[in-house]
Design a protein around this motif. Structure first.
Motif, short mmCIF file in Angstrom:
data_model
loop_
_atom_site.label_atom_id
_atom_site.label_comp_id
_atom_site.label_asym_id
_atom_site.label_seq_id
_atom_site.Cartn_x
_atom_site.Cartn_y
_atom_site.Cartn_z
N UNK A 1 0.84 -1.20 0.00
CA UNK A 1 0.00 0.00 0.00
C UNK A 1 0.87 1.26 0.00
N UNK A 2 1.88 1.27 0.86
CA UNK A 2 2.76 2.43 0.96
C UNK A 2 3.52 2.66 -0.34
N UNK A 3 4.15 1.62 -0.86
CA UNK A 3 4.92 1.76 -2.09
C UNK A 3 4.05 2.18 -3.25
N UNK A 4 2.88 1.58 -3.36
CA UNK A 4 1.95 1.93 -4.44
C UNK A 4 1.47 3.37 -4.30
N UNK A 5 1.22 3.79 -3.08
CA UNK A 5 0.80 5.17 -2.85
C UNK A 5 1.87 6.15 -3.33
N UNK A 6 3.11 5.89 -2.95
CA UNK A 6 4.17 6.80 -3.37
C UNK A 6 4.32 6.81 -4.89
N UNK A 7 4.20 5.65 -5.51
CA UNK A 7 4.32 5.59 -6.97
C UNK A 7 3.17 6.32 -7.66
N UNK A 8 1.99 6.22 -7.09
CA UNK A 8 0.81 6.83 -7.71
C UNK A 8 0.68 8.31 -7.39
N UNK A 9 0.86 8.69 -6.16
CA UNK A 9 0.51 10.05 -5.71
C UNK A 9 1.69 10.96 -5.38
N UNK B 1 11.24 10.00 -6.58
CA UNK B 1 11.60 9.17 -7.73
C UNK B 1 11.14 7.72 -7.52
N UNK B 2 10.72 7.08 -8.61
CA UNK B 2 10.16 5.74 -8.48
C UNK B 2 11.16 4.77 -7.85
N UNK B 3 12.43 4.90 -8.18
CA UNK B 3 13.44 3.99 -7.60
C UNK B 3 13.53 4.17 -6.08
N UNK B 4 13.42 5.39 -5.64
CA UNK B 4 13.47 5.68 -4.20
C UNK B 4 12.26 5.05 -3.52
N UNK B 5 11.09 5.23 -4.10
CA UNK B 5 9.86 4.66 -3.52
C UNK B 5 9.99 3.15 -3.38
N UNK B 6 10.48 2.49 -4.42
CA UNK B 6 10.63 1.04 -4.38
C UNK B 6 11.72 0.62 -3.39
N UNK C 1 2.35 3.19 -13.40
CA UNK C 1 2.15 4.54 -12.86
C UNK C 1 3.18 5.55 -13.36
N UNK C 2 4.37 5.07 -13.60
CA UNK C 2 5.47 5.96 -13.93
C UNK C 2 6.17 5.52 -15.21
N UNK C 3 5.40 5.16 -16.21
CA UNK C 3 5.95 4.60 -17.45
C UNK C 3 7.02 5.50 -18.06
N UNK C 4 6.77 6.80 -18.11
CA UNK C 4 7.74 7.72 -18.71
C UNK C 4 9.02 7.76 -17.91
N UNK C 5 8.90 7.84 -16.58
CA UNK C 5 10.07 7.89 -15.71
C UNK C 5 10.88 6.60 -15.79
N UNK C 6 10.20 5.46 -15.77
CA UNK C 6 10.87 4.16 -15.85
C UNK C 6 11.58 4.03 -17.19
N UNK C 7 10.90 4.39 -18.27
CA UNK C 7 11.49 4.29 -19.60
C UNK C 7 12.71 5.20 -19.73
N UNK C 8 12.62 6.41 -19.20
CA UNK C 8 13.75 7.34 -19.26
C UNK C 8 14.94 6.79 -18.49
N UNK C 9 14.67 6.20 -17.34
CA UNK C 9 15.72 5.62 -16.52
C UNK C 9 16.39 4.45 -17.24
N UNK C 10 15.61 3.70 -17.96
CA UNK C 10 16.13 2.51 -18.65
C UNK C 10 16.59 2.82 -20.07
N UNK C 11 16.48 4.09 -20.48
CA UNK C 11 16.95 4.49 -21.79
C UNK C 11 16.07 4.07 -22.94
#
Length: 165
Positions: free
Chosen positions: A97-105, A110-115, A145-155
């Motif tokens: 719940x916590x991790x999903x909340x941070x990723x969504x809201x 940063x998504x990596x930090x949340x995870x 939730x963070x497709x653009x951020x994940x894609x940018x991170x992964x190039x």
């Protein structure tokens, strides 16, 4: 020189949020198990723990916003589970719940930090290999939730939803 002045405040913010997550996980677990009022739980934590180095606003946000958004949060990760929601360990459920909340809201996190922060709490409080399970689920949630951020991170470029056939 400016970078050195920014680092301590960034480190202090990160440390304050790490402590806020730690206490929020415990508070949410208490809420989940005992069903006590969130305001009462928050007041107990403020009275019983040294909150001087805790990001209190972040703590408050996690403790009050996550229970208010359970349906949305469960909808994010439930489809990725290999078991029923009711079969999850209560610690894993609170952390998902916590991790999903941070990723969504909390797009300020940063998504990596949340995870990673969620995984670290899983290592500390959860079952022996529960953190691996959390990582797999939250990675899938991040890709939604963070497709653009994940894609940018992964190039890579994210696929537009209309192109996914």
């Amino acid at each position: 020189m400016a970078n050195r002045q920014q680092s301590p405040s960034h480190n202090q913010l990160a440390a304050g949020r790490r402590k806020a997550r730690h206490y929020a996980m415990q508070a949410l677990y208490q809420w989940h198990m005992a069903g006590q009022a969130l305001s009462v739980i928050e007041a107990e934590f403020q009275a019983d723990y040294d909150m001087s180095n805790v990001d209190k606003e972040f703590f408050h946000d996690l403790v009050h916003s996550i229970p208010a958004q359970l349906t949305d949060l469960h909808g994010l990760f439930e489809k990725h589970l290999d078991r029923k929601l009711s079969d999850l360990d209560p610690i894993e459920l609170c952390l998902l719940r916590m991790g999903s909340y941070e990723l969504l809201r909390r797009i300020d996190v940063p998504y990596k930090v949340a995870i990673n922060e969620t995984i670290n709490l899983g290592k500390r409080f959860g079952a022996t290999d529960g953190y691996r399970y959390l990582n797999g689920i939250l990675d899938k949630v991040a890709m939604e939730c963070r497709a653009v951020e994940v894609a940018a991170e992964r190039g890579k470029s994210p696929k537009p939803a209309s192109d996914a056939e």
